[in-house]
Design an enzyme around this catalytic site. Structure first.
Site, PDB file in Angstrom:
ATOM      1  N   GLU A 316       0.963  -1.123  -0.046  1.00 47.33           N
ATOM      2  CA  GLU A 316      -0.126  -0.027   0.145  1.00 47.33           C
ATOM      3  C   GLU A 316       1.154   1.458  -0.171  1.00 47.33           C
ATOM      4  OE1 GLU A 316      -2.350  -0.450   3.725  1.00 47.33           O
ATOM      5  OE2 GLU A 316      -3.473  -2.027   2.863  1.00 47.33           O
ATOM      6  N   CYS A 412     -10.232   1.132   7.837  1.00 47.29           N
ATOM      7  CA  CYS A 412      -9.629   2.263   8.632  1.00 47.29           C
ATOM      8  C   CYS A 412     -10.150   3.638   7.779  1.00 47.29           C
ATOM      9  CB  CYS A 412      -8.068   2.355   8.132  1.00 47.29           C
ATOM     10  SG  CYS A 412      -7.770   1.868   6.421  1.00 47.29           S
TER      11      CYS A 412
HETATM   12 ZN    ZN Z   1      -7.697   3.472   4.927  1.00 44.69          ZN
END
Ligand code: ZN
Length: 647
Positions: A316, A412
């Protein structure tokens, strides 16, 4: 020189009445916050369970059970509480506050006598705590707890949550540090750094600032703590066999020696935000220079036109300069939000619009694209080009979804969007002793004390659809102060008047500085031309060669299949396209659409049997093209989408 001269206004001083942002704020208040509360309590059937509240109940010994969900699951409730706190500031709500108070009671009940509070280790065995700072997120949860607690204290004046957070911060400081007998560790996932500075600003206690500074300075020092920790506790580092290694955590070398944004993008921008905070609070010019260098690397070489960051799914993460693929992109919503955090802090130190310009770009594009227009589903990954069949069948695009998802096991992004949007007023306006800075063009009523006098401002605008902003001063008595208006980087032509007359002013770091003795009823009028603009990328961005992105004001546009048929790769813009701009109030909650005569590569004379043939020149067919704002894509069903279009 580095001390922040600007501060945010309290959100109860800003009543937003603007048709664009008010809609988002109410969406967060009426849908996202209640929906997330249900999700945290595992009451949404079609979504993956969160286990978040359940973990706290088990940790507080209110029920039997095991820890479930991600190791950082606690952070979801903290982010939810932070969003609630902001929402309570501009919209008091007794029932919501009571739910929040009860949640805080539950959190406090799970806290250990020495202040420790992470349900993963409370449930699984405290003897193991602080043995995997690299991956187990105890300090990440601390960071989000502190941010939420500070916000809740500011919103309600209630100390309980703040005291819980202070006790956990003190417990961490008791165990971590370079002194004998302590663990010389720091967060594997950053956020505590900036949070602790916010705590310091509330408590005035140097120890909170010192802990933040320690986390920054200790990071990446030899011997590398995460290597030592792995050896000592037999932990495995997933990233050791990759090019990132410890730079996945921005921990491969001391932060002052880092020159590029590297590794996991959310962690990176959270760290840089913390570095900017610490640089400012401790007047550390060297550290600030590092922030500037890394900022430049991001926005000049590693940022998408939407303000999104993180080019690769692998980690990521940031990949390398000019690597900005549109369809295998990562561009996590949280990373664009983190870039806004970094931008805001850099602006507060410098008062330079180069930071608030990026804040606006990320906000209107890379961030709000992350939430559906009904506030009920979310993107983790925000692609700039999508072929839904590829998302399903190409293993390397499996992380890219053609439609927003209800909730994630790793949730998140949704609460991060909620906490940002519910505090948007604080990003729009900031003050110094004698000046108010208008960073974002948001309509509403603002109260600000300047030079010791109370002032009110009434802002009217249809931004981002129109470039006119009207600011009316509503004062009891004449008042001398500076009104600083950002002249956006995208704006080439504008007119600025006070009461219809061109005033004396100068532009400093992208802000028009209006020094004036203001009288009741004075009216500032900013008229910005907002033409459609074609944007090209540096030729080193391989993916975007021969293509342009269409922008109008701060808004990036895209083509969607529903308006333009499929096979969007066949579409070309004319060399000098003329666009018709129409505000369509019933489309996508009201957007300006852009239409132009374009063309499409002809498929005639190909036949399905021919894959290759001798080149015989291109033939096109005319096609009217319709562009919609990128943030609103895939709200009308699944289909292809592209931001970059051939020309
Ligand atoms: Zn996130």
């Amino acid at each position: 020189m580095l001390e922040k001269k600007l501060h945010s206004l309290s959100l109860n001083q800003i009543q937003i009445e603007d048709m664009f942002w008010k809609e988002y704020m109410e969406l967060v208040r009426n849908h996202v916050i209640p929906y997330q509360w249900e999700a945290l309590n595992d009451r949404i059937k079609e979504a993956e369970p969160s286990y978040c509240i359940q973990n706290f109940r088990v940790a507080a010994k209110l029920e039997e059970g095991s820890f479930q969900g991600m190791v950082f699951q606690d952070s979801d409730v903290y982010k939810w509480l932070e969003a609630v706190a902001y929402s309570l500031m501009w919209h008091p709500d007794e029932k919501l506050e009571q739910t929040a108070d009860e949640t805080i009671d539950l959190i406090a009940a799970a806290q250990q006598p020495d202040g420790y509070l992470d349900t993963y280790y409370i449930i699984n065995g405290l003897e193991k705590r602080f043995t995997n700072l690299m991956d187990h997120h105890e300090l990440y949860c601390l960071g989000h707890m502190v941010e939420a607690a500070v916000a809740y204290y500011k919103a309600t004046g209630k100390r309980k949550f703040l005291d819980v957070a202070i006790a956990y911060a003190d417990c961490v400081a008791e165990h971590l540090g370079t002194e004998d007998g302590k663990i010389p560790g720091y967060p594997g996932h950053e956020v505590a750094e900036m949070a602790l500075v916010a705590l310091y600003e509330v408590t005035g206690e140097e120890r909170h600032l010192n802990l933040a500074k320690y986390f920054i300075d200790q990071r990446g020092q030899e011997p590398l703590f995460f290597n030592e920790e792995c050896k000592k506790n037999d932990n495995k580092c997933f990233w050791d066999d990759t090019y990132m290694q410890k730079q996945y955590y921005q921990a491969g070398k001391p932060v002052r020696e880092q020159e590029k944004a590297e590794g996991h993008a959310v962690r990176a921008v959270y760290l840089y935000s913390g570095m900017a905070e610490v640089a400012s609070a401790t007047e550390d010019a060297e550290l600030f220079k590092v922030c500037e260098k890394i900022w430049d690397n991001i926005v000049k070489k590693q940022m998408y036109v939407t303000g999104a960051i993180g080019a690769t799914e692998h980690g990521e993460a940031f990949s390398f300069d000019y690597d900005l693929p549109n369809d295998t992109v990562y561009a996590e919503t949280c990373a664009a939000i983190g870039l806004i955090f970094f931008a805001r802090r850099m602006f507060e130190i410098t008062k330079d619009s180069k930071y608030t310009d990026i804040m606006e770009r990320a906000l209107f594009n890379g961030v709000i694209s992350g939430m559906s227009l009904d506030g009920k589903s979310f993107f983790y990954v925000n692609p700039l080009e999508v072929n839904p069949e590829a998302c399903e069948k190409d293993y390397f695009k499996r992380h890219v979804k053609p439609v927003r998802q209800k909730w994630f096991g790793c949730a998140c992004c949704p609460p991060n969007v909620a906490r940002l949007l519910s505090s948007i007023g604080g990003y729009a306006f900031e003050c110094s002793e004698d000046a108010i800075y208008m960073n974002l063009f948001v309509g509403g009523q603002i109260e600000a004390a300047l030079n010791g006098k109370k002032n009110r401002f009434h802002v009217e605008t249809q931004y981002p659809w129109e470039g006119t902003v009207k600011i009316k001063v509503e004062n009891q008595e004449d008042s001398s102060f500076t009104y600083a208006v950002r002249i956006p980087g995208w704006c080439q032509n504008y007119e600025l008047t006070i009461n219809g007359v061109k005033p004396e002013y100068y532009v400093e770091k992208g802000y028009a500085i209006l020094n004036h003795v203001w009288k009741n009823g004075d009216e500032i009028l900013l008229k910005m031309d907002m033409p459609v603009t074609l944007v090209e990328a540096n030729p080193r961005v391989r993916e975007d060669i021969g293509k342009v992105a269409v922008m109008r004001g701060p808004v990036v546009y895209c083509l969607e299949e529903i308006d333009n048929q499929d096979q969007l790769q066949e579409i070309y813009l004319e060399e000098n396209p003329v666009f018709t701009e129409t505000f369509e109030k019933d489309l996508l909650k009201g957007v300006v659409t852009l239409k132009t005569q374009g063309k499409r590569l002809s498929e005639k004379n190909w036949g399905e049997e021919t894959l290759y043939r001798p080149y015989r020149g291109r033939t096109y067919e005319k096609q009217e093209l319709t562009f919609i704002p990128y943030y609103a894509w895939t709200n009308r069903g699944i289909g292809e989408m592209t931001v970059w279009v051939r020309i």
